[in-house]
Design a protein around this motif. Structure first.
Motif, PDB file in Angstrom:
ATOM      1  N   SER A  21       0.871  -1.187   0.000  1.00 36.52           N
ATOM      2  CA  SER A  21       0.000   0.000   0.000  1.00 36.52           C
ATOM      3  C   SER A  21       0.902   1.228   0.000  1.00 36.52           C
ATOM      4  N   ARG A 118       7.085 -11.618  -0.713  1.00 41.56           N
ATOM      5  CA  ARG A 118       7.115 -10.375  -1.501  1.00 41.56           C
ATOM      6  C   ARG A 118       7.369  -9.149  -0.634  1.00 41.56           C
ATOM      7  N   SER A 120       8.717  -4.677  -1.257  1.00 41.02           N
ATOM      8  CA  SER A 120       9.234  -3.680  -2.194  1.00 41.02           C
ATOM      9  C   SER A 120      10.735  -3.569  -1.993  1.00 41.02           C
ATOM     10  N   ARG A 122      13.774  -1.499  -2.968  1.00 35.42           N
ATOM     11  CA  ARG A 122      14.144  -0.218  -3.585  1.00 35.42           C
ATOM     12  C   ARG A 122      15.632  -0.102  -3.850  1.00 35.42           C
ATOM     13  N   SER A 267       5.377   5.564  -8.408  1.00 35.59           N
ATOM     14  CA  SER A 267       4.023   6.109  -8.592  1.00 35.59           C
ATOM     15  C   SER A 267       4.011   7.607  -8.841  1.00 35.59           C
ATOM     16  N   THR A 304       8.416  -5.396   5.495  1.00 38.51           N
ATOM     17  CA  THR A 304       8.067  -4.305   6.423  1.00 38.51           C
ATOM     18  C   THR A 304       6.934  -4.763   7.344  1.00 38.51           C
ATOM     19  N   ARG A 306       3.393  -4.827   9.679  1.00 35.09           N
ATOM     20  CA  ARG A 306       1.975  -4.500   9.503  1.00 35.09           C
ATOM     21  C   ARG A 306       1.347  -4.340  10.880  1.00 35.09           C
TER      22      ARG A 306
END
Ligand SMILES: Cc1cc2nc3c(=O)[nH]c(=O)nc-3n(C[C@H](O)[C@H](O)[C@H](O)COP(=O)(O)O)c2cc1C
Length: 322
Positions: A21, A118, A120, A122, A267, A304, A306
């Motif tokens: 998100s 999975r 992200s 970077r 994005s 990360t 949650r």
């Protein structure tokens, strides 16, 4: 049925919240009924500056929905999904009804196994090319959910889109409201939402693409020269399309993960309406761009955090449900 089916529901929710998100805002709530899980857009967590219409939040919820369904399947149950089930409650995005016993296919199990893997990434990717068969598989994954994934293979097009990303990034860097929102979601390690500093990645020294500044520090690194940039598009736009596009995005990302690939989002041009319009015309199609990400062979990083499930569920008594 909630009590007897608790392990299925817990597994489904734990998978759902692993969805990506924007700024790790986690814009979802789950209302639990006797045999249903309602996915609700948490409007308090829609990013006011970079996502005023909630488009990215609906993509994120679509990704959470796919995770939820995959987890229910591997827990040995089938499920039925009703999209936007109540016209008078547009924030109620989907109702998932857990059904009878059902054995998940091997492909479903593979995809579900990628939910926890999975994240992200970077950081720079290795220069190893992504094989044609893998590109095909990731494109097909998006197509299976009614979207199109365009891989910018044409050099001129990649440079044009990368230029647009850089310009949009620059506009956002100069936008104080955007910067304040980014800072608010850049969190200390240990926070259960937002982006922790360790996930930020280094600043690129030159190269085609910028990296969003999540407390990245001053470290600079050289990134791959020929990034594989993917643009997810849909033939229409609107809440239902965006929810479905989120499923397509997530199926593509999970497929990539299952093939040993990493991904990270860009994005910037999606968050500035005029830049999104330019991207649309650059692609030379009538379709609507929904998400932009880079694919490649990443060096290992970390997932990360949650929020705990207790923060995202509401138990609904039967009579409050319809
Ligand atoms: C619609 C959407 C847009 C995103 N845009 C960006 C972006 O522009 N830059 C970026 O670094 N991460 C972006 N992200 C990634 C999120 O920051 C990331 O999903 C979140 O921090 C959770 O981390 P994870 O993906 O590692 O689980 C985006 C994610 C989504 C779903």
């Amino acid at each position: 049925m909630i009590l007897t089916e608790a392990p299925v529901v817990t597994a489904a929710l734990e998978a759902a919240v692993r969805a990506p998100s924007p700024h790790n805002s986690q814009p979802w709530l789950f209302e639990l009924g006797p045999d249903t899980i309602d996915l609700v857009l948490d409007e308090n967590r829609v990013l006011a500056v970079c996502d005023p219409d909630g488009r990215e939040a609906r993509l994120s919820c679509g990704a959470a929905l796919l995770n939820l369904e995959l987890a229910i399947a591997v827990a040995g149950r089938c499920c039925d999904v009703e999209f936007l089930p109540r016209k008078d409650r547009p924030e109620l995005l989907a109702r998932v009804t857990i059904g009878s016993r059902h054995r998940a296919a091997a492909a479903v199990q593979r995809l579900a196994a990628s939910i926890r893997a999975r994240y992200s990434n970077r950081r720079p990717f290795a220069s190893t090319p992504v094989p044609a068969g893998f590109r095909h598989a990731v494109r097909q994954a998006a197509r299976d959910e009614g979207a199109k994934l365009i891989l910018l293979d044409e050099v001129g097009l990649l440079e044009a889109v990368a230029g647009l990303i850089r310009r949009a990034d620059h506009v956002q860097m100069l936008d104080e409201r955007f910067q304040a929102e980014l800072r608010a979601w850049t969190k200390e390690n240990g926070s259960r939402d937002g982006v922790p500093a360790y996930a930020g990645g280094p600043r690129p020294s030159g190269g085609l693409l910028p990296v969003r500044h999540y407390g990245n520090g001053d470290q600079t690194r050289e990134f791959e020269r020929d990034p594989v940039v993917a643009v997810l598009t849909t033939p229409t736009d609107g809440p239902l399309t965006q929810l479905r596009a989120g499923r397509a995005m997530q199926r593509a990302l999970l497929t990539a993960t299952s093939l040993g690939l990493s991904a990270s989002f860009y994005s910037q041009p999606m968050e500035i309406p005029s830049a999104r319009a330019v991207l649309r015309s650059l692609l030379g199609e009538h379709d609507h761009p929904q998400a932009v990400f880079r694919l490649g062979y990443g060096f290992p990083g970390s997932t990360t955090p949650r929020r705990p499930l207790g923060a995202v569920i509401r138990i609904m008594p039967g009579e409050d449900r319809r």
